[in-house]
Design a protein around this motif. Structure first.
Motif, PDB file in Angstrom:
ATOM      1  N   THR A 184      22.820 -66.125 124.173  1.00 25.54           N
ATOM      2  CA  THR A 184      22.669 -64.705 123.803  1.00 25.54           C
ATOM      3  C   THR A 184      23.880 -63.871 124.189  1.00 25.54           C
ATOM      4  O   THR A 184      23.979 -62.698 123.820  1.00 25.54           O
ATOM      5  CB  THR A 184      21.415 -64.117 124.456  1.00 25.54           C
ATOM      6  OG1 THR A 184      21.510 -64.283 125.891  1.00 25.54           O
ATOM      7  CG2 THR A 184      20.158 -64.819 123.950  1.00 25.54           C
TER       8      THR A 184
ATOM      9  N   ASN B  52      25.935 -59.268 113.411  1.00 23.56           N
ATOM     10  CA  ASN B  52      25.940 -57.910 112.874  1.00 23.56           C
ATOM     11  C   ASN B  52      26.821 -57.872 111.619  1.00 23.56           C
ATOM     12  O   ASN B  52      27.882 -58.496 111.577  1.00 23.56           O
ATOM     13  CB  ASN B  52      26.464 -56.916 113.891  1.00 23.56           C
ATOM     14  CG  ASN B  52      25.605 -56.856 115.133  1.00 23.56           C
ATOM     15  OD1 ASN B  52      24.372 -56.914 115.029  1.00 23.56           O
ATOM     16  ND2 ASN B  52      26.222 -56.763 116.310  1.00 23.56           N
TER      17      ASN B  52
ATOM     18  N   SER C  45      23.502 -66.836 117.501  1.00 21.85           N
ATOM     19  CA  SER C  45      22.420 -66.579 116.532  1.00 21.85           C
ATOM     20  C   SER C  45      22.278 -65.091 116.225  1.00 21.85           C
ATOM     21  O   SER C  45      21.438 -64.713 115.409  1.00 21.85           O
ATOM     22  CB  SER C  45      21.094 -67.119 117.083  1.00 21.85           C
ATOM     23  OG  SER C  45      20.795 -66.544 118.337  1.00 21.85           O
ATOM     24  N   VAL C  46      23.071 -64.266 116.905  1.00 24.12           N
ATOM     25  CA  VAL C  46      23.024 -62.820 116.661  1.00 24.12           C
ATOM     26  C   VAL C  46      24.260 -62.432 115.860  1.00 24.12           C
ATOM     27  O   VAL C  46      25.395 -62.624 116.306  1.00 24.12           O
ATOM     28  CB  VAL C  46      22.971 -62.031 117.988  1.00 24.12           C
ATOM     29  CG1 VAL C  46      22.964 -60.538 117.702  1.00 24.12           C
ATOM     30  CG2 VAL C  46      21.751 -62.436 118.810  1.00 24.12           C
TER      31      VAL C  46
ATOM     32  N   ILE D  28      27.954 -62.587 120.425  1.00 26.40           N
ATOM     33  CA  ILE D  28      27.524 -61.714 119.331  1.00 26.40           C
ATOM     34  C   ILE D  28      28.561 -61.805 118.216  1.00 26.40           C
ATOM     35  O   ILE D  28      29.760 -61.581 118.433  1.00 26.40           O
ATOM     36  CB  ILE D  28      27.382 -60.259 119.810  1.00 26.40           C
ATOM     37  CG1 ILE D  28      26.358 -60.188 120.948  1.00 26.40           C
ATOM     38  CG2 ILE D  28      26.991 -59.350 118.644  1.00 26.40           C
ATOM     39  CD1 ILE D  28      26.280 -58.838 121.608  1.00 26.40           C
TER      40      ILE D  28
END
Length: 436
Positions: free
Chosen positions: A387, A353, A350-351, A390
């Motif tokens: 988490t 960049n 869910s992260v 990434i």
């Protein structure tokens, strides 16, 4: 006292002074011209015809014969000597360009064949008005030539290379296929002769065991269907010769090794876990190149995003330097990985960049959660949570785009150096102008 009288010295007459006298020179020139005219006029060309050499010999077929494709090939003579007699003042002014030797009966030829026909003479176009002479005879009086249809054929040039009796090649060297300056040859000429040609080759004998590349120039040889050599005859061969290079290079057996892209930095695959077929290949290359390769060939990299315990078999290209030649039968190697000690785990990323966004744009990832497959040792997978994953979204190919689109995403794992994400993924992205 009287002085003695000096005796008078008589001046000697010098003939060469006359040639500095313009009047004397003019008189002498006129006298010489008269003498020369008299000699020419007295020459009897009736009894001794004058020979005019180098007269062009032309053989012209009728328009009907030419329309049928007939053509004159290789007459035995291309010029003639013409013996003329008549008025000396005219005869001695004639030049080869004033006359044309020709074959009158050539215009009646209608079929291919070999002909021997009499030669006649006429004035050339630059000498049409001159008639004060007669032709005594010509040399030759009869000319031989061939008439046939014109034909062209193109052949691949073959190599007839032989080795001197008992000579063997060195197995530690590779002798490559000959490289020619031209791979084909065009044979043109009379149809009858061209049709006899079955193949064209160059011939060369190797007299020493080759350890360096061979270079030579060879004349092409024509062969009929029975393997007999043919004379060139009336044919033209283009090219008549070829430059040949036979590459001779050292050969060496190389070990094939697998390489990987995006492999986790802490992961080590032992030699027992990697199987490669073929495990070795033979390579030919200049000696300095072989020495620099250190006995190994690296396959094109396999990306770790394609690897999982159930997807562990790949074909990888064998890419060599341009100066090398792969002597094996396949341009690829088959790589199988033993990942029996690995496991998989499903995570939700869910992260995300975003990188390489234009300075005048904003980008927002609309995907809030993406299910991905993590691969690695079981004890490492146990440490991972959602988490830990990434994502990185590269928008370098959408610099001028505005709106909603899909873009590929790659992943890193924050708390393990031995795990990776398997598969290809995309996320939804909205790109907007900063000024909107």
């Amino acid at each position: 006292m009287k002085k003695d009288k000096q005796p008078k010295i008589k001046k000697r007459f010098k003939w060469n002074r006359l040639f500095y006298n313009n009047r004397f020179v003019a008189v002498i020139s006129v006298l010489l011209a008269i003498v020369l005219w008299f000699v020419v006029a007295c020459t009897n060309t009736e009894d001794h015809p004058r020979a005019i050499v180098g007269v062009p010999l032309k053989i012209t077929l009728s328009d009907a014969a030419q329309s049928e494709g007939l053509k004159v090939f290789r007459p035995t003579n291309t010029t003639a000597s013409v013996y003329v007699k008549g008025n000396a003042a005219v005869v001695f002014q004639l030049q080869a360009s004033d006359l044309v030797a020709y074959v009158p009966s050539a215009s009646s030829i209608t079929t291919p064949g070999n002909y021997s026909l009499p030669v006649a003479v006429r004035n050339s176009e630059t000498n049409l008005g001159r008639t004060a002479y007669t032709v005594d005879h010509t040399d030759p009086e009869v000319v031989s030539f061939m008439v046939d249809r014109y034909r062209e054929k193109t052949f691949n040039i073959e190599s007839d290379i032989t080795y001197k009796g008992g000579l063997k090649t060195d197995p530690s060297y590779f002798v490559g296929s000959p490289v020619l300056t031209s791979d084909t040859v065009t044979i043109a000429g009379p149809e009858k002769e061209v049709n006899q040609v079955n193949r064209v080759a160059y011939q060369y004998e190797v007299t020493n065991t080759p350890t360096d590349s061979l270079q030579f120039t060879a004349t092409l040889v024509l062969f009929d269907a029975n393997g007999n050599k043919l004379d060139k005859g009336n044919m033209t061969v283009t090219p008549e010769k070829v430059d040949v290079t036979i590459p001779v290079l050292p050969r060496k057996t190389m070990t094939v090794t697998a390489t990987f892209a995006n492999k986790p930095s802490g992961l080590t695959l032992s030699a027992d876990q990697i199987s490669i077929q073929p495990s070795t290949i033979d390579v030919a290359a200049p000696k300095t190149v072989l020495d620099n390769m250190m006995g190994t060939i690296s396959l094109d990299p396999i990306d770790f995003s394609l690897i999982s315990p159930t997807h562990n078999s790949f074909d990888a290209n064998i890419t060599l330097p341009s100066s090398c030649k792969n002597l094996s039968s396949s341009p690829t190697a088959h790589v199988t990985l033993d990942l029996s000690n690995m496991a998989t785990k499903q995570l939700v990323a869910s992260v995300f960049n975003v990188k390489n966004v234009g300075t005048d744009r904003n980008a927002t990832v609309r995907t809030t959660g993406l299910s991905v497959t993590a691969v690695g040792p079981p004890e490492e997978l146990a440490k991972l949570t959602d988490t830990s994953v990434i994502g990185s979204v590269d928008l370098s190919d959408k610099q001028n785009f505005t709106g909603q689109t899909e873009a590929p995403v790659t992943f890193t794992i924050s708390n393990s150096t031995k795990c990776w994400i398997y598969g290809n993924y995309k996320v939804s992205v909205t790109i907007a102008s900063k000024n909107s």
